[in-house]
Write an enzyme that holds these catalytic residues in place. Sequence first.
Site, short mmCIF file in Angstrom:
data_model
loop_
_atom_site.label_atom_id
_atom_site.label_comp_id
_atom_site.label_asym_id
_atom_site.label_seq_id
_atom_site.Cartn_x
_atom_site.Cartn_y
_atom_site.Cartn_z
CE LYS A 56 -2.26 -11.38 -3.51
NZ LYS A 56 -3.19 -10.21 -3.88
CG ASP A 184 -10.42 -4.64 2.56
OD1 ASP A 184 -10.69 -3.80 3.28
OD2 ASP A 184 -10.48 -5.69 2.78
#
Length: 362
Positions: A56, A184
């Site tokens: 990432k 989240d």
Amino acid sequence: FKEYCPLVFRDLREKFRVDDLEYTYSLTNSQPTKMSVKGRSGAKFYLSHDKRFMIKMIIGEEVALMHQVLQQYHAHVVEREAMTLLPHYVGMYRLTVEGVESYALIMRNVLPSNLKVHKKYDLKGSLVDRSASEKEKAKDLPTYKDKDFIGDGLKIQVGAVAKKKLISTLERDVAFLTRLKLMDYSLLLGIHNCMEAQEEEESEGEDEEADEDVEEEQEQEASCSGDDGLGAEASSGTATGSGTALAPPGGEAGQKAAAAATSGLPKPFIAENAKGATKAIEQGLWPVIDKSVDVFAVISDDEVEPKIYFMGLIDVLTLYGTRKRAAHAAKTVKHGSRAEISTVKPEQYARRFLEFISRVVE
């Protein structure tokens, strides 16, 4: 080039049983593949050539946050003896090319490296704006969401013993994230359907047999016309199928296959007599799992339609700060205070997330 916190990440790789040489080979032997998926911040993702690791590309804020939580994360992994569904972070680097700096965070891939995923879900426990878009559904492997999962009428069937251990592990991981004011996050769920994989393999085998028949006819025609038949070797090979190796069915061989298939998987999530695995082995459907790679695999308890689930927490680096508080206020005004919006305080988020997962796992 700079490697961040090399001693800590080396110890994490050791705890996660990631061999340093294999890790280096995975990342450097061939160029990683760019993925179509992007993070909420627009972050790019890459997959190592052997599909073992996700790369990432992160921003400076996330680098700082990783430094902030790394000590506690390492302690959690050590305390839990690596039995965690948190992302398996194994490296973080800074790359400088022509004066431009980029940051890469490396983690173990939750999804399998050698098995097909037939369905994929991103589950948060929220229902507001939690359906896959039409654009997403048009992809070869869409990422569906909570409302899609409920609409499909699915349950994650692992049995009572595995459920207890799975939820216990999730509770500890989520409590850790809550202490750090992180929220989240999602549970990524990939489903490998053993029966569907078998049907696909049989279909591919039939196609290959048809191709071989055509080749044989062509060779016979060539032989009649005086050809020397040098192409015969091409038709003598065996069909490779889809790459899903199957364990032998039933009996003593089947029992040994069951033991081999389950022994290297995350032990908290394996019932001693997983009905789904037993049924799949009896029917000759059980695939070979690379126990050192697919550590997020969980065996289903579904006797009718045997499956292998791949489950792990993702997107855990969202801090409940000023930006999230503002988003919470805006969504509350739009949808009402009782709406199940995703942007809520970490404690509320954790409670709702665990309640939802507990309901859909059985």
